[in-house]
Scaffold this motif. Structure first.
Motif, short mmCIF file in Angstrom:
data_model
loop_
_atom_site.label_atom_id
_atom_site.label_comp_id
_atom_site.label_asym_id
_atom_site.label_seq_id
_atom_site.Cartn_x
_atom_site.Cartn_y
_atom_site.Cartn_z
N UNK A 183 -23.06 -65.44 -42.45
CA UNK A 183 -23.53 -66.58 -41.67
C UNK A 183 -24.69 -67.22 -42.42
N UNK A 184 -24.76 -68.53 -42.41
CA UNK A 184 -25.86 -69.23 -43.09
C UNK A 184 -26.82 -69.82 -42.07
N UNK A 185 -28.06 -70.04 -42.52
CA UNK A 185 -29.09 -70.55 -41.63
C UNK A 185 -30.11 -71.33 -42.44
N UNK A 186 -30.86 -72.20 -41.77
CA UNK A 186 -31.84 -73.04 -42.44
C UNK A 186 -33.12 -72.30 -42.77
N UNK A 187 -33.82 -72.81 -43.80
CA UNK A 187 -35.10 -72.24 -44.23
C UNK A 187 -35.84 -73.30 -45.04
N UNK A 188 -37.15 -73.55 -44.84
CA UNK A 188 -38.08 -72.79 -44.00
C UNK A 188 -38.15 -73.25 -42.55
N UNK A 189 -37.52 -74.38 -42.21
CA UNK A 189 -37.50 -74.83 -40.82
C UNK A 189 -36.20 -74.35 -40.18
N UNK A 190 -36.26 -73.66 -39.04
CA UNK A 190 -35.05 -73.14 -38.40
C UNK A 190 -34.11 -74.26 -37.97
N UNK A 191 -32.80 -73.92 -37.91
CA UNK A 191 -31.81 -74.92 -37.50
C UNK A 191 -30.81 -74.31 -36.53
N UNK A 192 -29.84 -75.15 -36.09
CA UNK A 192 -28.87 -74.72 -35.09
C UNK A 192 -27.99 -73.58 -35.61
N UNK A 193 -27.67 -73.62 -36.92
CA UNK A 193 -26.87 -72.53 -37.48
C UNK A 193 -27.62 -71.21 -37.39
N UNK A 194 -28.92 -71.25 -37.64
CA UNK A 194 -29.72 -70.04 -37.52
C UNK A 194 -29.79 -69.54 -36.09
N UNK A 195 -29.88 -70.46 -35.14
CA UNK A 195 -29.90 -70.06 -33.73
C UNK A 195 -28.60 -69.36 -33.35
N UNK A 196 -27.47 -69.89 -33.83
CA UNK A 196 -26.17 -69.25 -33.56
C UNK A 196 -26.10 -67.87 -34.23
N UNK A 197 -26.63 -67.77 -35.46
CA UNK A 197 -26.64 -66.48 -36.16
C UNK A 197 -27.50 -65.47 -35.41
N UNK A 198 -28.64 -65.90 -34.89
CA UNK A 198 -29.52 -65.01 -34.14
C UNK A 198 -28.82 -64.51 -32.88
N UNK A 199 -28.09 -65.38 -32.23
CA UNK A 199 -27.36 -64.98 -31.04
C UNK A 199 -26.31 -63.92 -31.37
N UNK A 200 -25.63 -64.07 -32.52
CA UNK A 200 -24.63 -63.09 -32.94
C UNK A 200 -25.28 -61.74 -33.24
N UNK A 201 -26.43 -61.77 -33.89
CA UNK A 201 -27.14 -60.52 -34.19
C UNK A 201 -27.60 -59.85 -32.90
N UNK A 202 -28.14 -60.65 -32.01
CA UNK A 202 -28.62 -60.11 -30.72
C UNK A 202 -27.47 -59.47 -29.94
N UNK A 203 -26.30 -60.12 -29.93
CA UNK A 203 -25.16 -59.57 -29.22
C UNK A 203 -24.70 -58.25 -29.84
N UNK A 204 -24.67 -58.19 -31.17
CA UNK A 204 -24.26 -56.96 -31.84
C UNK A 204 -25.21 -55.81 -31.52
N UNK A 205 -26.51 -56.10 -31.46
CA UNK A 205 -27.49 -55.06 -31.12
C UNK A 205 -27.30 -54.58 -29.68
N UNK A 206 -27.03 -55.50 -28.77
CA UNK A 206 -26.85 -55.13 -27.37
C UNK A 206 -25.60 -54.26 -27.18
#
Length: 339
Positions: free
Chosen positions: A17-40
């Motif tokens: 999954x790709x994400x923006x840097x150094x300013x966060x973007x929508x792709x990063x938000x979706x990636x964070x949600x996927x990581x959070x779900x996997x941890x849960x």
């Protein structure tokens, strides 16, 4: 696996999954949600192995309740423009996030072992990637006090101010992760020194102050000698130019070193191959760089006033472009004097 564009080569057995840097973007938000779900979804019988490196602060934005992605983007822009150092940036980021400052531990159903590649001075694991598997750097009150000290409080989005002034929820008794440092800036500088360079002053603080310290050290380098430095400077944005902290460091050094005798060279490079918003990694300047820039009609001092170091270095044949390196252990500078 979450990374930024340019580092997203296929990896067998992994979802990229790709994400923006150094300013966060929508792709990063979706990636964070996927990581959070996997941890849960992990159970106590599972084991989570986290590979964490610098850049994840921006690439895994999980806004706290009441905060939008746009709010976090604005906070990131304000902090970057104010010249906040990485510790200051990540204190505020932790206060506005579900996953930073130990957030993975609060979410994961399984024990976590983290292999950490540090891009921060001192290798403080609470700062690397905003410490998803470490304890927080501070409280909401600490973050609010910092924003006021930086002169940013009145410019923060209202939802951010509301959150920082609200009582923090009680912290859960999440189990500590096993955090293992596998690489970092200091280790890389030591490797350069083992190849023949002497250690120089650390790269830290305002870029202009750092350039002055570096020049003072360079004057003591004997013919045939070299010094190596690592760390991360800060830049206060006062103009609308194109550049980055390493490009500005290189240009500032070259301008200040016009009277430095002999043949010399300074390289200031971002280890990830990206320095600022452009596609340059940094600058490689010599005693001839400033004259070459002026020959093109560009005033290097004016370029610095406008934070426009990139075009000036490019005009002087001193801009370094490496492309994405696939790693991030902060910045390096090497000064060499010809024998």
């Amino acid at each position: 696996m979450v990374t930024n564009a340019g580092n997203d080569a296929p990896l067998a057995g992994a979802k990229i999954l790709t994400a923006g840097h150094p300013v966060p973007d929508a792709a990063g938000k979706a990636a964070a949600k996927a990581v959070e779900q996997a941890l849960r979804e992990a159970s106590p019988g599972d084991r989570v192995l986290a590979l964490i490196s610098g850049g994840a602060s921006a690439m895994l934005p999980a806004p706290a309740p009441g905060i939008s992605l746009a709010d976090k983007q604005e906070v990131s822009r304000l902090l970057l423009a104010a010249g906040a150092d990485i510790g200051q940036m990540n204190l505020l980021r932790q206060a506005l996030s579900r996953l930073k400052g130990g957030g993975w531990l609060r979410v994961s159903g399984a024990p976590i072992t983290a292999l950490i590649l540090s891009d921060v001075p001192g290798d403080d694991m609470r700062i690397v990637a905003s410490g998803p598997t470490a304890t927080p750097l501070g409280t909401r009150d600490d973050a609010a006090e910092l924003a006021r000290a930086l002169g940013l409080w009145d410019r923060l989005p209202q939802p951010v101010r509301n959150l920082l002034e609200a009582p923090a929820p009680p912290r859960s008794d999440a189990a500590a992760a096993r955090n293992i440092l596998v690489g970092g800036n200091a280790q890389s500088v030591r490797a350069i020194c083992e190849a023949g360079a002497a250690p120089g002053p650390e790269l830290y603080g305002d870029v202009a102050d750092c350039a002055a310290r570096l020049l003072a050290a360079a004057r003591d380098v004997p013919p045939g000698g070299a010094i190596a430095m690592g760390g991360e400077t800060t830049v206060i944005l006062r103009g609308d130019g194109i550049g980055g902290r390493n490009q500005e460091l290189a240009l500032r050094f070259a301008l200040a070193a016009e009277d430095l005798p002999g043949d010399w060279a300074l390289a200031a490079i971002g280890s990830d191959g990206r320095d600022g918003p452009g596609d340059a990694a940094g600058g490689l300047v010599t005693q001839r760089t400033i004259a070459r820039i002026r020959d093109t009609g560009i005033d290097p001092a004016e370029s610095l006033r406008r934070n426009d170091s990139g075009p000036a270095l490019e005009a002087g044949g001193a801009l370094v472009k490496t492309g994405a390196t696939g790693t991030n252990v902060a910045d390096f500078a090497v000064f060499v004097r010809k024998s």
